[in-house]
Design a protein around this motif. Structure first.
Motif, PDB file in Angstrom:
ATOM      1  N   GLU A  98       3.477   9.728 -10.164  1.00 21.72           N
ATOM      2  CA  GLU A  98       2.894   9.736 -11.205  1.00 21.72           C
ATOM      3  C   GLU A  98       1.877  11.024 -11.333  1.00 21.72           C
ATOM      4  OE1 GLU A  98       0.730   5.974 -11.862  1.00 21.72           O
ATOM      5  OE2 GLU A  98       2.460   5.162 -12.416  1.00 21.72           O
ATOM      6  N   THR A  99       1.184  11.416 -10.300  1.00 26.51           N
ATOM      7  CA  THR A  99       0.384  12.647 -10.238  1.00 26.51           C
ATOM      8  C   THR A  99       1.174  14.112 -10.468  1.00 26.51           C
ATOM      9  OG1 THR A  99      -1.211  11.527  -8.750  1.00 26.51           O
ATOM     10  CG2 THR A  99      -1.296  13.772  -9.119  1.00 26.51           C
TER      11      THR A  99
ATOM     12  N   ARG B 107     -10.263  -3.362  -5.927  1.00 26.68           N
ATOM     13  CA  ARG B 107     -11.395  -2.607  -5.353  1.00 26.68           C
ATOM     14  C   ARG B 107     -10.278  -1.695  -4.466  1.00 26.68           C
ATOM     15  NH1 ARG B 107     -16.699  -5.824  -3.252  1.00 26.68           N
ATOM     16  NH2 ARG B 107     -17.220  -6.433  -5.192  1.00 26.68           N
ATOM     17  N   LYS B 108     -10.838  -0.396  -4.277  1.00 24.10           N
ATOM     18  CA  LYS B 108     -10.096   0.450  -3.230  1.00 24.10           C
ATOM     19  C   LYS B 108     -10.135  -0.335  -1.925  1.00 24.10           C
ATOM     20  CE  LYS B 108     -10.995   4.678  -5.992  1.00 24.10           C
ATOM     21  NZ  LYS B 108     -11.523   6.199  -5.704  1.00 24.10           N
ATOM     22  N   LEU B 109      -8.740   0.273  -1.488  1.00 27.61           N
ATOM     23  CA  LEU B 109      -8.263  -0.532  -0.291  1.00 27.61           C
ATOM     24  C   LEU B 109      -7.559   0.533   0.743  1.00 27.61           C
ATOM     25  CD1 LEU B 109      -8.231  -3.085   1.620  1.00 27.61           C
ATOM     26  CD2 LEU B 109      -6.326  -3.599   0.608  1.00 27.61           C
TER      27      LEU B 109
ATOM     28  N   ALA C  25      -5.347   7.178 -11.410  1.00 31.34           N
ATOM     29  CA  ALA C  25      -6.448   7.010 -10.425  1.00 31.34           C
ATOM     30  C   ALA C  25      -6.121   7.271  -9.145  1.00 31.34           C
ATOM     31  CB  ALA C  25      -6.950   5.691 -10.614  1.00 31.34           C
ATOM     32  N   ARG C  26      -7.019   7.698  -8.338  1.00 31.21           N
ATOM     33  CA  ARG C  26      -6.845   8.206  -6.938  1.00 31.21           C
ATOM     34  C   ARG C  26      -7.253   6.883  -6.071  1.00 31.21           C
ATOM     35  NH1 ARG C  26      -9.582  13.721  -5.261  1.00 31.21           N
ATOM     36  NH2 ARG C  26      -8.508  13.044  -3.446  1.00 31.21           N
TER      37      ARG C  26
ATOM     38  N   LEU D  52       0.815  -1.348  -0.073  1.00 34.79           N
ATOM     39  CA  LEU D  52       0.035   0.000   0.067  1.00 34.79           C
ATOM     40  C   LEU D  52       0.697   1.176  -0.024  1.00 34.79           C
ATOM     41  CD1 LEU D  52      -2.881  -0.949   2.703  1.00 34.79           C
ATOM     42  CD2 LEU D  52      -2.859  -1.023  -0.086  1.00 34.79           C
ATOM     43  N   LEU D  53       2.002   1.272   0.815  1.00 33.28           N
ATOM     44  CA  LEU D  53       2.830   2.470   0.493  1.00 33.28           C
ATOM     45  C   LEU D  53       3.712   2.716  -0.530  1.00 33.28           C
ATOM     46  CD1 LEU D  53       4.491   2.154   4.303  1.00 33.28           C
ATOM     47  CD2 LEU D  53       2.483   3.563   3.592  1.00 33.28           C
ATOM     48  N   HIS D  54       3.885   1.595  -1.076  1.00 34.83           N
ATOM     49  CA  HIS D  54       4.674   1.632  -2.477  1.00 34.83           C
ATOM     50  C   HIS D  54       3.723   2.246  -3.534  1.00 34.83           C
ATOM     51  CE1 HIS D  54       7.137   0.559  -5.948  1.00 34.83           C
ATOM     52  NE2 HIS D  54       6.292  -0.242  -6.415  1.00 34.83           N
ATOM     53  N   GLN D  55       2.336   1.605  -3.776  1.00 33.73           N
ATOM     54  CA  GLN D  55       1.661   2.106  -4.629  1.00 33.73           C
ATOM     55  C   GLN D  55       0.994   3.511  -4.371  1.00 33.73           C
ATOM     56  OE1 GLN D  55       0.560   0.424  -7.317  1.00 33.73           O
ATOM     57  NE2 GLN D  55       1.797  -1.126  -6.833  1.00 33.73           N
TER      58      GLN D  55
END
Length: 261
Positions: free
Chosen positions: A84-85, A148-150, A138-139, A74-77
């Motif tokens: 990227e933003t 799915r968003k996590l 994507a946010r 999760l931290l890496h993503q």
């Protein structure tokens, strides 16, 4: 004729019928195989590391992860999305600046001298190529299994009940998966063939049969005494292979080298 000429299979005269006959005779080609028990991920293994969990957590969709593995993911993503933003915002600002320059009328002597041209032999660096247009990221970070968003706050700590008290973590993991843990309510052994669920208030793992018989009638966690809602009973996802492309299908294709046409 040389041996190379006799065994040549790259020419246009090598027909489709000859290729199929040689493939069947040599044993090369594609073979459908049945995925065995050794290829199935155990129920207490992390979906990322494929190793037995020492500090397991579960997502709202029922996917089990090692806490260290999923938190690191999760931290890496999250950092990747932030990079990227920023790159997308810089490119968008640069495009706006270029559009404003094109709209302004040119005056004699205002153009800057041309700089060094990029490498003309690399297609992406030619003067006509331009920069690759970036898409807005994507946010939100998504679960690697469900998509799915996590969020980190949605992870629920899981507590397996050992089949035998007093065993060290190493001794427990050295046992067979079916001999490691039991249901926290009934004491039945847990395994890949046993549908299980996690009770969110206590984090205990119980069988679905115990959930239907002992939990759902009162909608209360028997171990912690807390009241349960609809999303507090998380069914653990079963099945899936130990390969990178895990899924519910138990059939896989084994590709083998084929003779080139």
């Amino acid at each position: 004729m040389t041996r190379h000429g006799k065994n040549c299979t790259a020419g246009a005269v090598y027909s489709y019928h000859e290729r199929r006959k040689d493939t069947a005779a040599s044993g090369y080609g594609t073979q459908r195989v049945r995925v065995g028990r050794d290829a199935i991920k155990d129920f207490d293994c992390c979906c990322l590391s494929l190793q037995p969990c020492r500090d397991p957590v579960v997502t709202p969709d029922g996917f089990l992860y090692e806490r260290e593995a999923i938190v690191g993911y999760l931290l890496h993503q999250k950092n990747k999305i932030a990079r990227e933003t920023k790159a997308w915002q810089r490119q968008r600002a640069e495009r706006r600046r270029q559009q404003q320059q094109q709209q302004q009328p040119e005056t004699p002597g205002s153009s800057a001298p041309p700089g060094p041209l990029p490498s003309f032999w690399i297609p992406s660096l030619t003067p006509e190529a331009g920069a690759e247009r970036l898409q807005k990221p994507a946010r939100g970070v998504r679960c690697p299994m469900s998509g799915r968003k996590l969020r980190l706050a949605e992870l629920v700590s899981v507590h397996f009940t050992p089949a035998e008290r007093g065993l060290s973590p190493g001794q427990l993991l050295a046992r067979e998966p079916s001999d490691r843990y039991v249901c926290a309510l009934t004491g039945d052994p847990l395994g890949n063939a046993t549908p299980c669920a996690v009770l969110r208030p206590s984090g205990s793992v119980v069988t679905l049969a115990a959930v239907r018989r002992l939990v759902l009638p009162a909608m209360r966690d028997p171990l912690s005494g807390a009241a349960l809602s609809d999303g507090d009973v998380i069914e653990l996802q079963r099945g899936g292979t130990g390969f990178a492309g895990a899924g519910v299908s138990l059939e896989a294709k084994k590709s083998r080298p084929v003779m080139q046409a």
